[in-house]
Design an enzyme around this catalytic site. Structure first.
Site, PDB file in Angstrom:
ATOM      1  N   HIS A   1       0.822  -1.220   0.000  1.00  0.00           N
ATOM      2  CA  HIS A   1       0.000   0.000   0.000  1.00  0.00           C
ATOM      3  C   HIS A   1       0.852   1.266   0.000  1.00  0.00           C
ATOM      4  O   HIS A   1       0.368   2.332   0.372  1.00  0.00           O
ATOM      5  CB  HIS A   1      -0.965  -0.003   1.202  1.00  0.00           C
ATOM      6  CG  HIS A   1      -2.066  -1.024   1.069  1.00  0.00           C
ATOM      7  ND1 HIS A   1      -2.804  -1.471   2.133  1.00  0.00           N
ATOM      8  CD2 HIS A   1      -2.555  -1.686  -0.020  1.00  0.00           C
ATOM      9  CE1 HIS A   1      -3.704  -2.365   1.697  1.00  0.00           C
ATOM     10  NE2 HIS A   1      -3.560  -2.519   0.407  1.00  0.00           N
TER      11      HIS A   1
ATOM     12  N   CYS B   1       4.067  13.722  -6.342  1.00  0.00           N
ATOM     13  CA  CYS B   1       3.282  14.805  -6.939  1.00  0.00           C
ATOM     14  C   CYS B   1       2.105  14.217  -7.712  1.00  0.00           C
ATOM     15  O   CYS B   1       2.288  13.328  -8.546  1.00  0.00           O
ATOM     16  CB  CYS B   1       4.168  15.636  -7.872  1.00  0.00           C
ATOM     17  SG  CYS B   1       3.206  16.905  -8.730  1.00  0.00           S
TER      18      CYS B   1
ATOM     19  N   CYS C   1       4.462  20.627  -5.183  1.00  0.00           N
ATOM     20  CA  CYS C   1       5.654  20.224  -5.931  1.00  0.00           C
ATOM     21  C   CYS C   1       6.229  21.467  -6.616  1.00  0.00           C
ATOM     22  O   CYS C   1       5.522  22.463  -6.798  1.00  0.00           O
ATOM     23  CB  CYS C   1       5.207  19.205  -6.972  1.00  0.00           C
ATOM     24  SG  CYS C   1       6.481  18.614  -8.086  1.00  0.00           S
TER      25      CYS C   1
ATOM     26  N   ASN D   1      -2.543 -13.131  15.705  1.00  0.00           N
ATOM     27  CA  ASN D   1      -3.513 -12.045  15.853  1.00  0.00           C
ATOM     28  C   ASN D   1      -4.227 -12.261  17.191  1.00  0.00           C
ATOM     29  O   ASN D   1      -4.527 -13.403  17.536  1.00  0.00           O
ATOM     30  CB  ASN D   1      -4.541 -12.118  14.692  1.00  0.00           C
ATOM     31  CG  ASN D   1      -5.317 -10.841  14.512  1.00  0.00           C
ATOM     32  OD1 ASN D   1      -5.854 -10.278  15.461  1.00  0.00           O
ATOM     33  ND2 ASN D   1      -5.402 -10.383  13.272  1.00  0.00           N
TER      34      ASN D   1
HETATM   35  P1  OAD Z   1      -6.896  -3.656  10.265  1.00  0.00           P
HETATM   36  O1  OAD Z   1      -6.965  -2.448  11.110  1.00  0.00           O
HETATM   37  O2  OAD Z   1      -8.034  -3.948   9.365  1.00  0.00           O
HETATM   38  O3  OAD Z   1      -6.705  -4.928  11.191  1.00  0.00           O
HETATM   39  C1  OAD Z   1      -5.734  -4.945  12.206  1.00  0.00           C
HETATM   40  C2  OAD Z   1      -5.649  -6.340  12.751  1.00  0.00           C
HETATM   41  O4  OAD Z   1      -4.616  -6.343  13.732  1.00  0.00           O
HETATM   42  C3  OAD Z   1      -6.919  -6.836  13.450  1.00  0.00           C
HETATM   43  O5  OAD Z   1      -7.232  -8.141  12.983  1.00  0.00           O
HETATM   44  C4  OAD Z   1      -6.531  -6.866  14.931  1.00  0.00           C
HETATM   45  O6  OAD Z   1      -7.177  -7.920  15.650  1.00  0.00           O
HETATM   46  C5  OAD Z   1      -5.039  -7.110  14.834  1.00  0.00           C
HETATM   47  N1  OAD Z   1      -4.245  -6.660  16.004  1.00  0.00           N
HETATM   48  C6  OAD Z   1      -4.526  -5.700  16.914  1.00  0.00           C
HETATM   49  N2  OAD Z   1      -3.535  -5.615  17.823  1.00  0.00           N
HETATM   50  C7  OAD Z   1      -2.586  -6.529  17.470  1.00  0.00           C
HETATM   51  C8  OAD Z   1      -1.330  -6.929  18.001  1.00  0.00           C
HETATM   52  N3  OAD Z   1      -0.798  -6.358  19.095  1.00  0.00           N
HETATM   53  N4  OAD Z   1      -0.651  -7.919  17.368  1.00  0.00           N
HETATM   54  C9  OAD Z   1      -1.168  -8.518  16.261  1.00  0.00           C
HETATM   55  N5  OAD Z   1      -2.339  -8.171  15.718  1.00  0.00           N
HETATM   56  C10 OAD Z   1      -3.053  -7.195  16.306  1.00  0.00           C
HETATM   57  O7  OAD Z   1      -5.509  -3.561   9.458  1.00  0.00           O
HETATM   58  P2  OAD Z   1      -5.103  -4.218   8.079  1.00  0.00           P
HETATM   59  O8  OAD Z   1      -5.567  -5.609   7.980  1.00  0.00           O
HETATM   60  O9  OAD Z   1      -3.658  -3.946   7.903  1.00  0.00           O
HETATM   61  O10 OAD Z   1      -5.465   0.225   3.608  1.00  0.00           O
HETATM   62  O11 OAD Z   1      -5.917  -3.322   7.082  1.00  0.00           O
HETATM   63  C11 OAD Z   1      -5.719  -3.476   5.725  1.00  0.00           C
HETATM   64  C12 OAD Z   1      -5.826  -2.142   5.040  1.00  0.00           C
HETATM   65  O12 OAD Z   1      -7.050  -1.513   5.408  1.00  0.00           O
HETATM   66  C13 OAD Z   1      -4.789  -1.128   5.449  1.00  0.00           C
HETATM   67  O13 OAD Z   1      -3.554  -1.312   4.791  1.00  0.00           O
HETATM   68  C14 OAD Z   1      -5.434   0.146   5.052  1.00  0.00           C
HETATM   69  C15 OAD Z   1      -6.803  -0.106   5.634  1.00  0.00           C
HETATM   70  O14 OAD Z   1      -7.841   0.609   5.127  1.00  0.00           O
HETATM   71  C16 OAD Z   1      -5.423   1.396   2.991  1.00  0.00           C
HETATM   72  O15 OAD Z   1      -5.354   2.449   3.601  1.00  0.00           O
HETATM   73  C17 OAD Z   1      -5.464   1.290   1.506  1.00  0.00           C
END
Ligand code: OAD
Length: 253
Positions: free
Chosen positions: A124, A132, A153, A218
């Site tokens: 991402h 820019c 820019c 997780n």
């Molecule tokens: P999420 O915020 O959707 O999920 C975070 C995950 O981390 C959840 O399943 C939690 O249970 C877990 N979690 C919380 N604390 C933790 C810990 N200490 N150790 C391990 N896990 C833990 O984040 P992503 O899956 O990364 O995209 O989200 C995917 C994408 O959605 C992001 O990259 C972003 C967002 O919208 C964009 O901005 C394009």
């Protein structure tokens, strides 16, 4: 201490110790112990900010100053203070042990590189650079003053973090490489992702269908837990990785 049964951590460690082409897929949860809030769930960024209003490319195009004020400035502040935790460092150690070849991360915080992982796919994008929106020139984010928003820019175009916003495509080269690595890995570590955002969410499915052993770390079950993961280690990534990597090292001597 984690509440994950020791036998499950051992099972995951044995799978890792036998791996040569491991891949990690990480999400926001791996950086929670570094002080960066996740997007979804309790305390998540999307509880405070509506992503369709502030993290969609259409929102940025119609009001870049507002998106900078509401989203990007706050993220830059939080990311600037964070440093790698035991989970990022553990992945680096798995690379040093010959277990892990690549980290595919959905995170834009640069913490895997800071921990020393050498092959990191930033699925991402990254907050470390601005791009820019007119001429696509990339600049080091630290070199750009943010006293007037949005920053511009030298061509006059509006600068933005070099990240993927909602409504935008993943770089096709990164997507293809990630899919190929997922199809070729022997173990996939899926750490700290809710597994809900495509196309990243499909990478563990590709790995599983190609015969890889899937280890999920997780504190909460996810849509992958029952369908895809061979072992789920329920707990914070730093704690679990500390213990698992220790066991991998003992198994490999
Ligand atoms: P999420 O915020 O959707 O999920 C975070 C995950 O981390 C959840 O399943 C939690 O249970 C877990 N979690 C919380 N604390 C933790 C810990 N200490 N150790 C391990 N896990 C833990 O984040 P992503 O899956 O990364 O995209 O989200 C995917 C994408 O959605 C992001 O990259 C972003 C967002 O919208 C964009 O901005 C394009």
């Amino acid at each position: 201490m984690t509440t994950t049964p020791s036998s499950l951590i051992e099972q995951a460690a044995v799978a890792c110790a036998g791996a040569r082409k491991g891949v990690a897929l990480t999400g926001a949860g791996i950086s929670v112990e570094s002080g960066i809030p996740p997007f979804r769930g309790k305390g998540g960024l999307w509880e405070k900010i509506d992503p369709m209003k502030y993290a969609h490319v259409a929102a940025f195009e119609s009001n870049p100053a507002e998106v900078w004020e509401v989203l990007f400035i706050g993220m830059s502040d939080v990311l600037g203070k964070a440093s790698p935790n035991a989970a990022h460092k553990g992945l680096r150690q798995l690379e040093d042990s010959g277990v892990l070849q690549t980290v595919i991360t959905q995170n834009v915080d640069g913490l895997h590189q800071q921990a020393g992982s050498s092959d990191v796919i930033e699925f991402h994008g990254t907050h470390a650079f601005l791009r820019c929106s007119a001429c696509s020139r990339r600049v080091d984010a630290k070199a750009v003053p943010l006293d007037h928003l949005p920053p511009k820019c030298r061509c006059g175009g509006v600068l933005r973090p070099d990240v993927v916003l909602f409504g935008e495509m993943i770089d096709p080269n990164l997507l293809q490489r990630s899919q190929l690595l997922s199809a070729g890995c022997d173990v996939m570590l899926v750490i700290g992702t809710s597994g809900t955002v495509e196309p990243a969410a499909s990478l563990p499915l590709i790995a599983k269908h190609s015969g890889a052993f899937i280890i999920e770390i997780n504190p909460e079950p996810t849509p992958l837990t029952d369908r895809i993961s061979d072992v789920t280690l329920l707990g914070p990534a730093g704690e679990i990785m500390d213990e698992m990597v220790d066991r991998v090292k003992k198994l490999k001597v």
